[in-house]
Design a protein around this motif. Structure first.
Motif, PDB file in Angstrom:
ATOM      1  N   LEU A  85     -49.079  -4.226  29.427  1.00 13.40           N
ATOM      2  CA  LEU A  85     -48.927  -3.309  30.546  1.00 13.40           C
ATOM      3  C   LEU A  85     -47.443  -3.182  30.879  1.00 13.40           C
ATOM      4  O   LEU A  85     -46.741  -4.194  30.972  1.00 13.40           O
ATOM      5  N   VAL A  86     -46.992  -1.944  31.050  1.00 12.50           N
ATOM      6  CA  VAL A  86     -45.587  -1.655  31.302  1.00 12.50           C
ATOM      7  C   VAL A  86     -45.480  -0.906  32.627  1.00 12.50           C
ATOM      8  O   VAL A  86     -46.220   0.048  32.857  1.00 12.50           O
ATOM      9  N   GLN A  87     -44.555  -1.332  33.470  1.00 12.48           N
ATOM     10  CA  GLN A  87     -44.247  -0.610  34.692  1.00 12.48           C
ATOM     11  C   GLN A  87     -42.802  -0.130  34.606  1.00 12.48           C
ATOM     12  O   GLN A  87     -41.951  -0.814  34.031  1.00 12.48           O
ATOM     13  N   GLY A  88     -42.562   1.039  35.185  1.00 11.01           N
ATOM     14  CA  GLY A  88     -41.204   1.553  35.214  1.00 11.01           C
ATOM     15  C   GLY A  88     -41.145   2.831  36.025  1.00 11.01           C
ATOM     16  O   GLY A  88     -42.126   3.226  36.648  1.00 11.01           O
ATOM     17  N   GLU A  89     -39.992   3.453  35.996  1.00 14.14           N
ATOM     18  CA  GLU A  89     -39.819   4.750  36.636  1.00 14.14           C
ATOM     19  C   GLU A  89     -39.585   5.772  35.552  1.00 14.14           C
ATOM     20  O   GLU A  89     -38.808   5.541  34.625  1.00 14.14           O
ATOM     21  N   ALA A  90     -40.262   6.885  35.679  1.00 13.90           N
ATOM     22  CA  ALA A  90     -40.209   7.934  34.666  1.00 13.90           C
ATOM     23  C   ALA A  90     -39.118   8.941  34.988  1.00 13.90           C
ATOM     24  O   ALA A  90     -38.858   9.264  36.146  1.00 13.90           O
ATOM     25  N   GLN A  91     -38.522   9.413  33.931  1.00 20.98           N
ATOM     26  CA  GLN A  91     -37.570  10.513  34.018  1.00 20.98           C
ATOM     27  C   GLN A  91     -38.185  11.650  33.207  1.00 20.98           C
ATOM     28  O   GLN A  91     -38.509  11.468  32.034  1.00 20.98           O
ATOM     29  N   CYS A  92     -38.368  12.807  33.813  1.00 20.85           N
ATOM     30  CA  CYS A  92     -38.907  13.987  33.123  1.00 20.85           C
ATOM     31  C   CYS A  92     -37.736  14.853  32.659  1.00 20.85           C
ATOM     32  O   CYS A  92     -36.907  15.273  33.473  1.00 20.85           O
ATOM     33  N   ILE A  93     -37.707  15.110  31.350  1.00 23.67           N
ATOM     34  CA  ILE A  93     -36.604  15.866  30.763  1.00 23.67           C
ATOM     35  C   ILE A  93     -37.178  17.124  30.110  1.00 23.67           C
ATOM     36  O   ILE A  93     -38.018  17.016  29.205  1.00 23.67           O
ATOM     37  N   PRO A  94     -36.769  18.313  30.539  1.00 28.09           N
ATOM     38  CA  PRO A  94     -37.278  19.541  29.924  1.00 28.09           C
ATOM     39  C   PRO A  94     -37.032  19.538  28.415  1.00 28.09           C
ATOM     40  O   PRO A  94     -36.007  19.035  27.939  1.00 28.09           O
ATOM     41  N   ASP A  95     -37.978  20.110  27.681  1.00 30.28           N
ATOM     42  CA  ASP A  95     -37.907  20.073  26.209  1.00 30.28           C
ATOM     43  C   ASP A  95     -36.613  20.657  25.657  1.00 30.28           C
ATOM     44  O   ASP A  95     -36.111  20.198  24.636  1.00 30.28           O
ATOM     45  N   GLN A  96     -36.040  21.634  26.310  1.00 30.16           N
ATOM     46  CA  GLN A  96     -34.808  22.243  25.809  1.00 30.16           C
ATOM     47  C   GLN A  96     -33.551  21.464  26.209  1.00 30.16           C
ATOM     48  O   GLN A  96     -32.450  21.808  25.789  1.00 30.16           O
ATOM     49  N   GLU A  97     -33.716  20.407  27.022  1.00 26.42           N
ATOM     50  CA  GLU A  97     -32.569  19.603  27.460  1.00 26.42           C
ATOM     51  C   GLU A  97     -32.616  18.171  26.931  1.00 26.42           C
ATOM     52  O   GLU A  97     -31.686  17.399  27.159  1.00 26.42           O
ATOM     53  N   VAL A  98     -33.686  17.831  26.229  1.00 27.04           N
ATOM     54  CA  VAL A  98     -33.847  16.452  25.758  1.00 27.04           C
ATOM     55  C   VAL A  98     -32.815  16.113  24.683  1.00 27.04           C
ATOM     56  O   VAL A  98     -32.379  16.991  23.930  1.00 27.04           O
TER      57      VAL A  98
END
Length: 160
Positions: A85-98
């Protein structure tokens, strides 16, 4: 149901086994929650870059919406006996900026490049803050193998 006797692993062995599973597994259960709409859980493909878990989903999905509202996330590898089990904070990166390296690693693992699809996708990057790993009841005690982003057994060499 047949119960197999488990031998308790050291923290270093759990770390090694956890990193091996992160390197080799394909699917992870992603648990998010929205402040107004409550919990949501979905399986996604993932890859591990040695520091973070990377996933991809439609930008309009409940998972992406939840993470934009509340970035805390729980991830679980799909095995109820060999639990990670992994806990963390997510960062959402748009597909054109990844980052191109991350997108290419995702494409190499799964044979699918979301950047070429119609519609918007987001790559989700999760740097673990806490990792728990155990096999059966004998390993419940001491199941935390990462705390505050640091592996607990620093004496063990990184298996890479």
């Amino acid at each position: 149901m047949k119960i197999t006797k488990t031998v308790r692993r050291t923290t270093a062995e759990r770390r090694r086994d956890t990193l091996e599973r992160l390197d080799n597994e394909r699917d992870v259960w992603v648990s998010t929650a929205h402040p107004e709409h409550g919990p949501h859980q979905v399986p996604l493909w993932f890859f591990w870059d040695g520091r973070a878990v990377w996933m991809c989903t439609a930008a309009a999905s409940a998972t992406a919406r939840n993470l934009r509202a509340q970035p805390r996330v729980h991830l679980g590898l799909p095995d109820t006996f060999d639990v990670v089990l992994v806990q963390g904070e997510a960062q959402c990166i748009p597909d054109q900026e990844v980052d191109a390296g991350a997108a290419e690693a995702y494409t190499a693992k799964f044979g699918w490049d979301p950047r070429g699809e119609e519609g918007s996708f987001v790559y989700i990057r999760v740097v673990p803050t806490t990792v728990r790993a155990w096999r059966g009841e004998p390993e419940l005690r001491g199941r935390v193998v990462m705390r505050d982003g640091a592996w607990l057994d620093r004496s063990a060499p990184d298996p890479r």
